[in-house]
Design a protein around this motif. Structure first.
Motif, PDB file in Angstrom:
ATOM      1  N   ALA A 123       1.848   4.401  13.107  1.00 22.28           N
ATOM      2  CA  ALA A 123       2.041   3.389  14.143  1.00 22.28           C
ATOM      3  C   ALA A 123       1.290   3.858  15.389  1.00 22.28           C
ATOM      4  CB  ALA A 123       3.529   3.254  14.458  1.00 22.28           C
ATOM      5  N   PRO A 124       0.647   2.995  16.141  1.00 23.91           N
ATOM      6  CA  PRO A 124       0.569   1.538  16.015  1.00 23.91           C
ATOM      7  C   PRO A 124      -0.537   1.027  15.093  1.00 23.91           C
ATOM      8  CG  PRO A 124      -0.482   2.248  18.031  1.00 23.91           C
ATOM      9  CD  PRO A 124      -0.005   3.488  17.342  1.00 23.91           C
ATOM     10  N   PHE A 125      -1.068   1.864  14.216  1.00 28.08           N
ATOM     11  CA  PHE A 125      -2.164   1.396  13.356  1.00 28.08           C
ATOM     12  C   PHE A 125      -1.695   1.119  11.931  1.00 28.08           C
ATOM     13  CE2 PHE A 125      -4.026   4.282  16.536  1.00 28.08           C
ATOM     14  CZ  PHE A 125      -4.727   3.346  17.248  1.00 28.08           C
ATOM     15  N   GLN A 126      -0.374   0.942  11.746  1.00 32.83           N
ATOM     16  CA  GLN A 126       0.113   0.826  10.373  1.00 32.83           C
ATOM     17  C   GLN A 126      -0.341  -0.448   9.686  1.00 32.83           C
ATOM     18  OE1 GLN A 126       1.661  -0.054  12.984  1.00 32.83           O
ATOM     19  NE2 GLN A 126       3.728  -0.783  12.717  1.00 32.83           N
ATOM     20  N   SER A 127      -0.769  -1.445  10.505  1.00 34.89           N
ATOM     21  CA  SER A 127      -1.029  -2.749   9.885  1.00 34.89           C
ATOM     22  C   SER A 127      -2.206  -2.719   8.925  1.00 34.89           C
ATOM     23  CB  SER A 127      -1.250  -3.793  10.964  1.00 34.89           C
ATOM     24  OG  SER A 127      -2.290  -3.394  11.798  1.00 34.89           O
ATOM     25  N   TRP A 128      -3.150  -1.780   9.102  1.00 32.83           N
ATOM     26  CA  TRP A 128      -4.288  -1.829   8.172  1.00 32.83           C
ATOM     27  C   TRP A 128      -3.858  -1.431   6.769  1.00 32.83           C
ATOM     28  CZ3 TRP A 128      -6.277   1.811   5.001  1.00 32.83           C
ATOM     29  CH2 TRP A 128      -6.172   3.157   5.316  1.00 32.83           C
ATOM     30  N   LEU A 129      -2.911  -0.482   6.694  1.00 32.79           N
ATOM     31  CA  LEU A 129      -2.506  -0.029   5.361  1.00 32.79           C
ATOM     32  C   LEU A 129      -1.624  -1.068   4.683  1.00 32.79           C
ATOM     33  CD1 LEU A 129      -2.928   2.364   3.517  1.00 32.79           C
ATOM     34  CD2 LEU A 129      -0.782   3.278   4.280  1.00 32.79           C
ATOM     35  N   THR A 130      -0.741  -1.705   5.440  1.00 36.60           N
ATOM     36  CA  THR A 130       0.093  -2.741   4.813  1.00 36.60           C
ATOM     37  C   THR A 130      -0.772  -3.937   4.436  1.00 36.60           C
ATOM     38  OG1 THR A 130       0.653  -3.574   6.987  1.00 36.60           O
ATOM     39  CG2 THR A 130       2.229  -2.111   5.966  1.00 36.60           C
ATOM     40  N   GLY A 131      -1.857  -4.158   5.219  1.00 33.91           N
ATOM     41  CA  GLY A 131      -2.766  -5.245   4.874  1.00 33.91           C
ATOM     42  C   GLY A 131      -3.593  -4.914   3.641  1.00 33.91           C
ATOM     43  N   ALA A 132      -3.769  -3.619   3.376  1.00 30.49           N
ATOM     44  CA  ALA A 132      -4.656  -3.195   2.298  1.00 30.49           C
ATOM     45  C   ALA A 132      -4.113  -3.543   0.928  1.00 30.49           C
ATOM     46  CB  ALA A 132      -4.908  -1.693   2.384  1.00 30.49           C
ATOM     47  N   MET A 133      -2.851  -3.969   0.871  1.00 32.89           N
ATOM     48  CA  MET A 133      -2.287  -4.222  -0.450  1.00 32.89           C
ATOM     49  C   MET A 133      -2.784  -5.528  -1.058  1.00 32.89           C
ATOM     50  SD  MET A 133       1.487  -5.223   0.577  1.00 32.89           S
ATOM     51  CE  MET A 133       1.806  -6.781   1.342  1.00 32.89           C
ATOM     52  N   VAL A 134      -3.613  -6.292  -0.331  1.00 29.84           N
ATOM     53  CA  VAL A 134      -4.208  -7.473  -0.956  1.00 29.84           C
ATOM     54  C   VAL A 134      -5.205  -7.056  -2.027  1.00 29.84           C
ATOM     55  CG1 VAL A 134      -3.932  -8.913   1.074  1.00 29.84           C
ATOM     56  CG2 VAL A 134      -6.044  -7.639   0.761  1.00 29.84           C
ATOM     57  N   ALA A 135      -5.694  -5.827  -1.931  1.00 30.63           N
ATOM     58  CA  ALA A 135      -6.686  -5.357  -2.896  1.00 30.63           C
ATOM     59  C   ALA A 135      -6.029  -5.146  -4.252  1.00 30.63           C
ATOM     60  CB  ALA A 135      -7.289  -4.054  -2.398  1.00 30.63           C
ATOM     61  N   PRO A 136      -6.832  -5.069  -5.323  1.00 34.13           N
ATOM     62  CA  PRO A 136      -6.265  -4.751  -6.647  1.00 34.13           C
ATOM     63  C   PRO A 136      -5.472  -3.445  -6.568  1.00 34.13           C
ATOM     64  CG  PRO A 136      -8.568  -5.344  -6.856  1.00 34.13           C
ATOM     65  CD  PRO A 136      -8.279  -5.309  -5.401  1.00 34.13           C
ATOM     66  N   THR A 137      -4.445  -3.352  -7.402  1.00 32.24           N
ATOM     67  CA  THR A 137      -3.518  -2.228  -7.298  1.00 32.24           C
ATOM     68  C   THR A 137      -4.151  -0.836  -7.345  1.00 32.24           C
ATOM     69  OG1 THR A 137      -1.738  -3.545  -8.122  1.00 32.24           O
ATOM     70  CG2 THR A 137      -1.476  -1.201  -8.337  1.00 32.24           C
ATOM     71  N   PRO A 138      -5.150  -0.582  -8.211  1.00 34.17           N
ATOM     72  CA  PRO A 138      -5.707   0.778  -8.211  1.00 34.17           C
ATOM     73  C   PRO A 138      -6.191   1.188  -6.819  1.00 34.17           C
ATOM     74  CG  PRO A 138      -6.546  -0.448 -10.072  1.00 34.17           C
ATOM     75  CD  PRO A 138      -5.768  -1.420  -9.255  1.00 34.17           C
ATOM     76  N   VAL A 139      -6.697   0.205  -6.067  1.00 42.64           N
ATOM     77  CA  VAL A 139      -7.169   0.531  -4.721  1.00 42.64           C
ATOM     78  C   VAL A 139      -5.999   0.986  -3.855  1.00 42.64           C
ATOM     79  CG1 VAL A 139      -8.243  -0.370  -2.655  1.00 42.64           C
ATOM     80  CG2 VAL A 139      -9.020  -1.132  -4.898  1.00 42.64           C
ATOM     81  N   SER A 140      -4.911   0.218  -3.888  1.00 47.22           N
ATOM     82  CA  SER A 140      -3.755   0.610  -3.084  1.00 47.22           C
ATOM     83  C   SER A 140      -3.283   1.989  -3.494  1.00 47.22           C
ATOM     84  CB  SER A 140      -2.601  -0.376  -3.273  1.00 47.22           C
ATOM     85  OG  SER A 140      -3.072  -1.679  -3.302  1.00 47.22           O
ATOM     86  N   ALA A 141      -3.213   2.196  -4.809  1.00 49.93           N
ATOM     87  CA  ALA A 141      -2.733   3.488  -5.288  1.00 49.93           C
ATOM     88  C   ALA A 141      -3.625   4.614  -4.766  1.00 49.93           C
ATOM     89  CB  ALA A 141      -2.701   3.495  -6.813  1.00 49.93           C
ATOM     90  N   LEU A 142      -4.913   4.362  -4.809  1.00 42.89           N
ATOM     91  CA  LEU A 142      -5.862   5.384  -4.366  1.00 42.89           C
ATOM     92  C   LEU A 142      -5.726   5.638  -2.867  1.00 42.89           C
ATOM     93  CD1 LEU A 142      -7.906   6.875  -6.054  1.00 42.89           C
ATOM     94  CD2 LEU A 142      -9.643   5.307  -5.271  1.00 42.89           C
TER      95      LEU A 142
END
Ligand code: SF4
Lengths: 147, 639, 282
Positions: free
Chosen positions: B276-295
Motif C-alpha cells: 500500500a498505496p500501490f497494492q492496486s496494480w497487483l490486485t488488478g493483475a489477476m485479469v491475466a491468465p492464472t499462470p501469470v498471477s501465480a508467477l
C-alpha cells in the motif's frame, strides 16, 4: 469395564429433544415447566437439547398429521441409537380429541415406535419426568443392568 | 562449470524465450518448456551445491546490458506515448536522462565491477525462481490450451505468452544474482516490462487498463531505483553490491547520507512488492491468465521487491529508518489481511494475502535482528511454494466451474476431489503449524518482542488471516457422504499441483536442515550472531522455542490415526444434514421441503463483514495512512 | 524425563480435571438459579454416554476434524505443562480451532454453517487478545517460554493487572460463556440449534467435549501463570477467576457478534496500551 461405565452414563444422562408435532401447546408448556427451578430436571442429568443428533430421548407432544409425519420420521431417523421415544398427552398417545379430524393420522406410534406413553390432557410435569424415568428403566432392562 | 550454471539460469531463458516466440508448433513447445524447466531446476540445485561465488563475464555483456536498458526504456516510452499516459512518459524520460548522465558521465570504471555474485540468499532466490517458476511455466502449457479454446482464438497467442513467461524467469534469476547495481537495474526493468506485457495479454479493455496501471506504478519504482543507485554510487563510490554490503556497517555509522539511497531502493522494492498505496496494480493483475498471477505472486516480480529490501537490510540495521520500515510493513500486513477478509473473489483473496505476507517480510527486514531476517528468508521460500500452489489450484478450479468466487466452491470436493484436496493442503500449509509459513511467522512475532505497536498489528493481522483461510478450506469440504470420482485433468496441470503440494509439506518437515544449510550462513555473514540454536531439530533462542519434530510427529500421528478411523466409517452411518427434519436433496444439493412439497434449496454464505472490511472504504484510509508513513519514513528516518 | 512424566500427567489429568470443573460450574450455576443441579460427575456421564452412541455423520471430514481438534487441544495442554513456548502453544491451539470450524463448515446444514462462521468471528476476537497477553508476559519475563515465568520473584499480576482482564475477556469467549456464547453455548442453551456443534454427534461430540475440557484447563493454566510464585496463590487466583466467569455468565445476556468484536478488540487494545505504558513508567 468401559462398557459398564458407558451404560452408567446412558442411565444418568438422557438428553431429550422435544418435538411439537401438532399440539395445542398445552403439553408443550408442561414440558418446558419441567425445566423450571421447581422441577429442575437437570438434577437427573436431563438436558433439553435442540438437536436430534445430540439427543437420546425424543419427547413428542400432540397429534401426528399428514403434513408433519415425515418430519417426525426424519427427526427420529437422525437420532443415533440407542434412543427412546416418549409420547406425551392424550394427543401424542392416541390422537386425543383431534383423533377424528380429517387430516390427523393419529398417535405418535402410527409413525415411529413409542417406548413410553404419558397420558393426561395436558400431562403433568411430574408425569413427564416419570415417563422419562420409566423409559430409563426400560433401557436398563435392555442393557441387562439390574436396578 | 560456474560459467555454465550462470549462463543456464540467466541467459538460457532469454534464448529459449526467443525460440518460443517464433515457434508455432504445439508439441515442440511443450517439449522445449518441460526440458527448460528440468534444466533450470537441475542447474539451480547444482548452483546451490557450488555455494557462494563472484563472477564477471566478458565486458561485451556489460555493453549489451546498457543497450538493453535503453531498449526497454524506449519501449516503455513508446507505450506511454501511445496510451497518452503522462506519468509513464515523464518518468521514463527522467530515467533516460538519468541513465545517460549516469552511464556516460558519472561511472568511470565500467568493467571493474563484477556482474554477478551469490551468497545463500541469492541461491535461495534462484531456487525459488527456478523451481516454483518453472513448475508454473509447465502448468501454463495445459492451462493456456484450455484458455484459448475457451476464448475461441483464431491465431494462438501462446508464442508471445511463453516468450514473456520464460524471459521473466531469466530476468528474475539475473536480478537476484546481480552484483553490479546497473545490471540489477536492467533486470529490474525487464521484470517490469514482462509483467506489463503479461497482464495485458488477453487484450481486453480491463486488461489493458490494469496493465497500464501496473506499468506506471512500476516505472515509478524503477525511477526510484535508478536514482537510488546513482545516489548510492555517489555516497559509496562503488556499484558492487557485495562491496556495499561488506562495508555496510561503516556507511551506517558514517551517518544519514546512505539512508537516502536506501530509502529510494526500499521504496522501489515496495512498489514492486505492491505494498500500500500501490497494492492496486497487483490486485488488478489477476485479469491475466492464472499462470501469470501465480508467477507474479509467488516466485517472481513481488519477490524481487522484498528481495532488495531484505538484501539491503544489514546496511540500514539499527537506524530509525529501519524502525519505520518495520512499522510500515506491520501496518500493511494488518490492513491488507483485513481487505482479504472482506473478499469473496478467490483470486483477490490470494492477491491481498500475498501483499499481506510480503508486508510481513518487509516488517521482518525492518525489525532487522538476526531472528527477523531468518523469518524473512523462510517466509520468502515457503510463501512462494504455498502461494503458487494456491493460484494454480484456483486456476484449475476456475477452468472447471467457470468461477473464481469462493462461494461457488462450496462442496467442490464432490466435483474435483483431487484439486480440492490439494487446495486444502495448500491452505493448511499457509495457516497452521508445524508448517514452514507458521514457523516463520512465529519467528517474526517473537522477534518483534518488545516493540509493542508492531506486536499489536501483527497479532490482529494473524487473527484476520486465520479467518479468511479457514472458511475457504471448510466450505470446499461441504459434500455428501458418497465418494466422488476423481476428475480428469491434464498431466501438465496435475503434475505441478502435486509437486508443489509435496514440496510445501516436505520442505516444512526439513525446515531445520533448510535453516542450517541456507539461512543461518547468510544471517551469520551479515549479523555476526546466529539467531537460533538447533537441538534435536528444535529452534531455540533466548526468547522462545519452536518444536519442529515433536509437533510434526505428534500432529502427524494424530492425523494418521484419525484418517484410519475415518476409513472405517461406512455409508450406513451417514445421514443427511440437520434441517429441522425437512431435509430434501435435489441433484445432490441439500434443501428444505417447503410448502406444497416444493424443494427450497438451502443457500448459505460467508460473513464478509462489509462494515469492517469493505474494500472501497478501507482502501482509502489504508492508502492515506501508508502514504503518511512513507513520507515520515523519508523525512523522519532517512533525512 | 520429568518432562515426559509431566506430559503424560497433563494428558491424563487435564480432561478429568476439566470435567470436574465443568461439573462444579453446572452445580454453581444451578445454585445461582435456585435449582438443585446435576451431580458433579455429570459431565463425565454425558461424555461416556456419547462415546457409547452409534457414530452418525454427514461426511467423513467431520470425523477427521473432530479427531484433529482433540489432538490439537491435548497437544497444547501438554506443551503448556512441559514449559514450552507460549506462542507455539497458541498456534497449536489454533490448529484445533481451525479444524473444529472446518468440520462444521463441511456440512451444508445452515445451522452448522452459521455456527462455523460465528466461531470464526469468536476466534477473530480472542486470538489477538491471547497474542497480546503472551506478548506482555514476554515483556515482563523477557522470554516467551512458560518456564521463564516461574523464574520471576513476584507474581505477574502486579505488573500486568490489566492484561489479566484482557485474558478474562478471551477466557469468556473461549469457555463459551455468556455474553459471548455466540457460536455455541457450554450449557444447553439453544441458539441456532447448537451452533458449531450441530452436526457433530455421538462419539464425535464426545471427542469435542473432551477437547473442550483440555481447552478449559489450558486457559485456566494461563491464568495461573499470573501468580506463579506460590501454588496456593495459583489455585486461589484460578478459582476466583472462574467464579467471576460463572457470575458473569449468569447475569449477562448474549450479545451480538458485532458488539463482541468491537468490544473485545477495542477493550483489549486500550487495556494493553495502558498496561504497557504503566510497565514502561515503572
Ligand atoms: S393432550 Fe390436551 S393439552 Fe396436550 S396437546 Fe392434546 S389437547 Fe393439548
Amino acid at each position: 469395564m468401559l462398557g459398564n461405565l458407558i451404560n452408567q452414563g446412558r442411565i444418568k444422562s438422557p438428553w431429550v429433544v422435544h418435538f411439537d408435532c401438532g399440539s395445542c401447546n398445552g403439553c408443550d408448556i408442561e414440558v418446558l415447566a419441567c425445566l423450571t427451578p421447581l422441577y429442575d430436571i437437570e438434577r437427573f442429568g436431563i438436558l433439553n437439547i435442540g438437536n436430534p443428533k445430540h439427543a437420546d430421548v425424543l419427547l413428542v407432544t400432540g397429534t401426528v398429521n399428514q403434513r408433519n409425519k415425515h418430519v417426525l420420521k426424519n427427526i427420529y431417523d437422525q437420532m443415533p441409537t440407542p434412543k427412546a421415544v416418549i409420547a406425551i398427552g392424550a394427543c401424542g398417545c392416541s390422537g386425543g380429541v383431534f383423533r377424528e379430524a380429517y387430516n390427523v393420522v393419529g398417535g405418535v406410534d402410527k409413525v415411529i415406535p413409542v417406548d413410553v406413553y404419558v397420558p393426561g390432557c395436558p400431562a403433568r410435569p411430574e408425569a413427564i419426568i416419570d415417563g422419562v424415568v420409566a423409559a430409563l428403566e426400560k433401557v436398563k432392562k435392555l442393557l441387562g443392568m439390574t436396578a | 562449470m560456474l560459467d555454465t550454471l550462470v549462463f543456464v539460469t540467466v541467459l538460457l531463458p532469454f534464448l529459449v524465450a526467443a525460440v518460443l516466440l517464433v515457434l508455432r508448433e504445439q508439441n515442440l513447445r511443450k517439449v522445449i518448456l518441460v526440458a527448460t524447466a528440468g534444466v533450470l531446476i537441475l542447474s539451480s540445485l547444482a548452483m546451490l551445491r557450488g555455494g557462494a561465488f563472484i563472477m564477471s563475464p566478458a565486458p561485451l555483456w556489460g555493453s549489451l546490458v546498457t543497450l538493453g536498458d535503453f531498449l526497454i526504456l524506449a519501449v516503455v516510452l513508446l507505450v506511454g506515448l501511445k496510451r497518452k499516459n503522462q506519468i509513464i512518459v515523464w518518468l521514463t524520460v527522467a530515467q533516460i536522462v538519468g541513465l545517460i548522465w549516469f552511464d556516460f558521465f558519472m561511472v568511470k570504471d565500467h568493467g571493474a565491477t563484477p556482474a554477478f555474485f551469490a551468497d545463500d540468499l541469492s541461491l535461495v532466490m534462484v531456487l525459488v525462481v527456478s523451481i516454483v517458476g518453472s513448475l508454473i511455466a509447465v502448468y501454463g502449457i495445459g492451462y493456456m490450451k484450455e484458455h484459448e479454446e475457451h476464448l475461441h482464438l483464431t491465431t494462438s497467442k501462446q508464442p508471445q505468452f511463453f516468450f514473456f513467461i520464460v524471459l521473466f524467469l531469466g530476468a528474475m534469476n539475473g536480478l537476484v544474482l546481480a552484483n553490479n547495481m546497473l545490471w540489477m537495474y536492467f533486470f529490474w526493468e525487464c521484470t517490469t516490462l514482462c509483467s506489463f506485457m503479461l497482464i495485458g495479454h488477453d487484450d481486453t479493455e480491463i486488461a489493458r487498463k490494469n496493465a497500464e496501471r501496473a506499468l506506471w506504478m512500476n516505472v515509478l519504482g524503477g525511477t526510484a531505483f535508478l536514482f537510488g543507485v546513482m545516489l548510492l554510487y555517489k555516497v559509496t563510490g562503488t556499484l558492487s553490491l557485495q562491496e556495499i554490503l561488506a562495508r555496510g556497517p561503516e556507511f551506517a555509522v558514517a551517518g544519514g547520507a546512505i539512508l537516502v539511497p536506501m530509502f529510494l531502493l526500499v521504496f522501489a522494492g515496495m512498489t514492486k512488492a505492491a505494498q500500500a498505496p500501490f497494492q492496486s496494480w497487483l490486485t488488478g493483475a489477476m485479469v491475466a491468465p492464472t499462470p501469470v498471477s501465480a508467477l507474479l505472486h509467488s516466485s517472481t516480480m513481488v519477490k524481487a521487491g522484498v528481495y532488495i529490501i531484505v538484501r539491503l537490510a544489514p546496511i540500514y540495521a539499527g537506524t530509525y529508518f529501519s524502525n519505520f520500515v518495520a512499522l510500515f510493513g506491520a501496518f500493511v500486513f494488518l490492513a491488507t489481511a483485513c481487505l482479504a477478509a472482506g473478499q469473496s473473489n478467490g483470486k483477490k483473496i490470494l492477491a491481498y494475502s500475498t501483499i499481506s505476507n510480503l508486508a510481513l517480510i518487509i516488517a521482518c527486514a525492518g525489525i532487522n535482528t538476526p531472528a527477523a531476517i531468518t523469518a524473512a528468508i523462510l517466509l520468502i521460500l515457503f510463501h512462494a511454494i504455498s502461494k503458487a500452489l494456491m493460484f494454480l489450484c484456483v486456476g484449475a478450479i476456475e477452468q472447471k466451474i467457470g468461477s473464481r468466487d469462493i462461494e461457488d466452491m462450496r462442496g467442490l470436493f464432490a466435483r474435483m476431489p483431487r484439486t480440492a484436496l490439494v487446495a486444502v493442503i495448500g491452505i493448511l500449509t499457509m495457516t497452521l503449524p508445524p508448517f514452514g509459513m507458521l514457523m516463520a511467522k512465529w519467528m517474526a512475532i517473537e522477534s518483534a518482542h518488545g516493540q509493542f505497536l508492531l506486536m499489536i498489528m501483527l497479532a490482529l493481522g494473524s487473527g484476520v488471516t486465520v479467518l479468511f483461510w479457514c472458511r475457504w478450506a471448510g466450505l470446499m469440504l461441504a459434500t455428501p457422504f458418497a465418494k466422488a470420482a476423481p476428475e480428469a485433468q491434464d498431466g501438465t496441470i496435475r503434475g505441478p499441483l502435486y509437486l508443489l503440494a509435496g514440496l510445501a509439506v516436505v520442505l516444512s518437515f526439513f525446515s531445520p536442515l533448510v535453516y542450517n544449510g541456507l539461512v543461518a550462513p547468510v544471517v551469520a555473514m551479515y549479523y555476526k550472531t546466529a539467531p537460533y540454536v538447533l537441538r534435536y531439530g528444535n529452534f531455540e533462542s533466548a526468547t522462545g522455542v519452536f518444536l519442529v519434530y515433536p509437533l510434526f510427529i505428534l500432529l502427524g500421528l494424530g492425523f494418521f490415526f484419525a484418517l484410519r478411523q475415518t476409513r472405517k466409517i461406512t455409508a450406513a452411518q451417514a445421514v443427511g444434514p440437520y434441517m429441522c427434519g425437512e431435509q430434501t436433496s435435489v441433484d445432490g444439493k441439500p434443501g428444505f421441503l417447503g410448502p406444497l412439497g416444493q424443494n427450497v434449496t438451502a443457500v448459505s454464505g460467508n460473513y464478509y463483514l462489509e462494515q469492517f472490511f469493505g474494500e472501497a472504504m478501507l482502501s482509502k484510509w489504508i492508502n492515506v495512512i501508508a502514504l503518511a508513513v512513507l513520507v515520515i519514513m523519508l523525512f523522519g528516518g532517512a533525512l | 524425563m520429568t518432562k515426559i512424566l509431566l506430559a503424560v500427567l497433563a494428558l491424563v489429568a487435564a480432561p478429568i480435571l476439566g470435567a470436574l470443573i465443568t461439573g462444579v460450574d453446572r452445580r454453581i450455576t444451578a445454585w445461582l438459579q435456585s435449582r438443585y443441579g446435576p451431580p458433579i460427575l455429570q459431565p463425565l456421564y454425558d461424555v461416556l454416554k456419547l462415546l457409547g452412541k452409534q457414530p452418525m455423520l454427514v461426511n467423513t471430514w467431520q470425523a477427521l476434524c473432530a479427531y484433529v481438534y482433540l489432538v490439537g487441544a491435548a497437544l497444547s495442554v501438554v506443551l503448556l505443562f512441559t514449559g514450552s513456548d507460549l506462542l507455539l502453544i497458541f498456534f497449536v491451539l489454533t490448529v484445533g480451532a481451525v479444524f473444529l470450524v472446518m468440520g462444521a463448515l463441511a456440512s451444508p446444514s445452515p445451522y452448522s454453517q452459521i455456527g462455523g462462521q460465528r466461531e470464526l468471528l469468536q476466534m477473530l476476537a480472542y486470538e489477538p487478545l491471547l497474542i497480546l497477553v503472551f506478548a506482555s508476559i514476554a515483556m515482563v519475563t523477557g522470554s516467551f517460554k512458560v518456564s521463564s515465568v516461574f523464574e520471576l520473584s513476584r507474581p505477574m499480576l502486579y505488573d500486568l493487572p490489566l492484561m489479566f482482564i484482557v485474558l478474562g475477556y478471551a477466557l469468556t469467549i473461549k469457555l463459551r460463556k455468556s455474553p459471548f456464547d455466540i457460536s455455541a453455548s457450554a450449557h444447553a442453551h439453544q441458539e441456532l440449534v447448537r451452533g458449531v456443534y450441530t452436526e457433530y454427534s455421538g462419539p464425535y461430540l464426545a471427542m469435542i467435549e473432551i477437547a473442550h475440557w483440555y481447552e478449559v484447563i489450558l486457559v485456566l493454566g494461563i491464568c495461573a501463570l499470573f501468580w506463579s510464585t506460590s501454588f496456593v496463590g495459583m489455585i486461589v487466583l484460578v478459582a476466583l477467576t472462574y467464579l467471576a466467569e460463572i457470575l458473569v455468565d449468569n447475569v449477562t445476556a448474549r450479545l451480538t457478534w458485532r458488539v463482541m468484536l468491537k468490544s473485545a478488540v477495542g477493550m483489549g487494545l486500550v487495556l494493553t496500551v495502558v498496561n504497557m505504558l504503566w510497565l514502561y513508567a515503572q
